[in-house]
Design a protein around this motif. Structure first.
Motif, short mmCIF file in Angstrom:
data_model
loop_
_atom_site.label_atom_id
_atom_site.label_comp_id
_atom_site.label_asym_id
_atom_site.label_seq_id
_atom_site.Cartn_x
_atom_site.Cartn_y
_atom_site.Cartn_z
N ARG A 61 -7.06 0.41 -16.28
CA ARG A 61 -7.07 0.79 -14.56
C ARG A 61 -6.28 0.93 -14.30
N THR A 62 -4.83 -0.65 -14.67
CA THR A 62 -3.49 -0.80 -14.10
C THR A 62 -2.73 -0.54 -14.68
N ALA A 73 -2.38 1.48 -4.59
CA ALA A 73 -1.62 0.24 -4.51
C ALA A 73 -0.36 -0.76 -5.18
N ALA A 97 -6.30 3.63 -9.84
CA ALA A 97 -7.32 4.32 -9.23
C ALA A 97 -6.76 5.02 -7.61
N SER A 98 -6.28 3.71 -6.74
CA SER A 98 -5.58 3.17 -5.81
C SER A 98 -4.56 3.97 -5.19
N ASP A 122 -2.77 -0.05 -8.89
CA ASP A 122 -4.31 0.24 -9.26
C ASP A 122 -3.74 1.28 -9.85
N LEU A 157 0.54 -1.38 -0.03
CA LEU A 157 0.06 0.07 0.20
C LEU A 157 1.00 0.97 -0.24
N LEU A 200 -1.88 9.90 -5.63
CA LEU A 200 -3.33 10.58 -6.28
C LEU A 200 -3.60 11.74 -5.96
#
Length: 434
Positions: free
Chosen positions: A181-182, A217, A214-215, A212, A11, A17
């Motif tokens: 997305r990745t 990660a 979006a996050s 990822d 993480l 972001l």
């Protein structure tokens, strides 16, 4: 060969972001058009020069998109346009010829620029001031509009998507998944020793990480016992990544493919003892096009040329090879690569490839600096352009998304000193598609 997957998850820090300001004031800097039309001396085709060979420009590698989502801008890198002499990303408007600087500051990883297919965005890696590698997202639409209007803002064009682990050593570049997305990025497990002149790339264990978008990660997809190279995601099928064993020359088994969850890791096109595989890229959702090199006489004992392998059943389509007797050796004296013989054992042939995703057309450059169109329906080979010298780098042809044009980088206008970007028209793809 022992290759295994991993599902380790990292993480990222909360710094990811968030919108970030441009690192320096040269983002949005405009350069005058260098566009001009020239006639090919052999074929008579009219080539459009986008950058004139006065700078150390280079197109993106053929494994990755060249055109922005807006269809007008081509993204490229340059090593000496920036005021500080650092390699940065630029966009050239294919219609007007206007050139816009997209990145600035130290640590920009221009060797693997990722142009989004589903949105007007650019992704790149940057080494931050604290030494950590960050994945950056650039919003091209407002940046290009504000640059053209001369009203650049101090922030709002970029965001930090992710910060990589402290031990991350990038190897093999990075790529965007089909659904965007990745992102996937290759890495070295430890620092490799420097490559000695004329010697293969030093081998260290490596692997592939997923990010990822979006996050932020990060997780490990697969670990391998060799140097990772040419990382590229299937542009049609999410979660499938092609990569290679990078040696800087011939590998015992070059091409590999893996699923995003680490399963299904396997070689692509089982190589024989005389097979020299290179320059692989996706031809569509289920096929990979690559070069089976024939530049040495010993390699011509078996079929060579441009091939397409089916990822689902391993069947192979052969798109032909340039006969040895057609090799003029016109550009041979300019090559310094020890893998290229300088005597009669040098036999030329196709070097790189390009492909349209509809399955109809391919293209290939050769050791004489020619660019060829290949009709996959009948195998016909048509000379499109010549005299590109293949130095200081190769032409690396790429089709436009509509298949009507080829983008190349060429030493033609600088006598092989620097590269200029050129558009080669391919009217055959339009006329015969009717």
């Amino acid at each position: 060969m022992h290759v295994f997957g991993s599902v380790r998850l990292t993480l990222l820090a909360a710094a990811a972001l968030v919108a970030t300001p441009a690192l320096a004031d040269d983002v949005g800097r405009q350069f005058p058009s260098e566009q001009q039309l020239i006639a090919d001396r052999t074929t008579g085709r009219v080539l459009t020069v986008l950058t004139d060979g006065g700078h150390t420009d280079a197109k993106n590698y053929p494994t990755h998109p060249q055109w922005a989502f807006d269809g007008q801008h081509i993204i490229f890198r340059s090593g000496d346009r920036d005021a500080n002499g650092e390699s940065q990303a630029f966009a050239v408007n294919e219609v007007t010829g206007a050139i816009t600087q997209l990145t600035d500051g130290p640590g920009v990883g221009t060797g693997s620029l990722n142009v989004a297919r589903l949105s007007n965005r650019l992704y790149y890696m940057r080494k931050a001031r604290n030494g950590r590698t960050q994945l950056i997202e650039v919003e091209l639409t407002p940046l290009l509009a504000d640059a053209a209007a001369g009203r650049m803002k101090r922030e709002g064009y970029e965001r930090v998507v992710a910060t990589m682990p402290e031990d991350h050593i990038e190897a093999g570049g990075f790529t965007m998944d089909a659904d965007e997305r990745t992102a996937y990025v290759g890495f070295d497990a430890r620092q490799a020793p420097p490559r000695e002149p004329g010697q293969p790339v030093p081998q260290v264990p490596g692997g592939l990480r997923a990010i990822d978008l979006a996050s932020g990660a990060v997780r490990t997809v697969v670990e391998v016992p060799f140097r990772m190279g040419h990382v590229q995601a299937n542009p049609f099928r999410p979660g499938e990544i092609l990569y290679c064993h990078e040696t800087g020359g011939d590998a015992p088994q070059r091409m590999w493919i893996v699923n995003a969850d680490g399963t299904g890791n396997r070689p692509v096109y089982a190589e024989g003892p005389l097979d020299w595989v290179t320059h692989e890229q996706f031809a569509d959702a289920d096929h990979v096009i690559f070069n089976l090199m024939g530049h040495k006489r010993e390699l011509r004992q078996v079929p060579t040329g441009i091939l397409v392998v089916n990822l689902r059943d391993n069947s192979v389509e052969h798109l032909g090879q340039i006969p040895i007797e057609d090799f003029t050796r016109a550009a041979l004296r300019g090559f310094t690569d020890p893998n290229i013989p300088q005597d009669d054992s040098s036999t030329g042939g196709y070097w790189h490839n390009a492909v349209t995703y509809d399955g109809r057309w391919a293209a290939g450059d050769d050791f004489d600096g020619n660019l060829w169109l290949i009709d996959r329906e009948n195998g016909k080979r048509t000379l499109l352009s010549s005299g590109h010298l293949m130095r200081p780098d190769h032409t690396h042809p790429s089709f436009s998304p509509d298949g009507k044009r080829l983008l190349v980088q060429s030493g033609l206008l600088s006598n092989g000193q620097k590269l200029g970007l050129m558009i080669v028209p391919v009217p055959e793809t339009v006329e015969q598609a009717r």
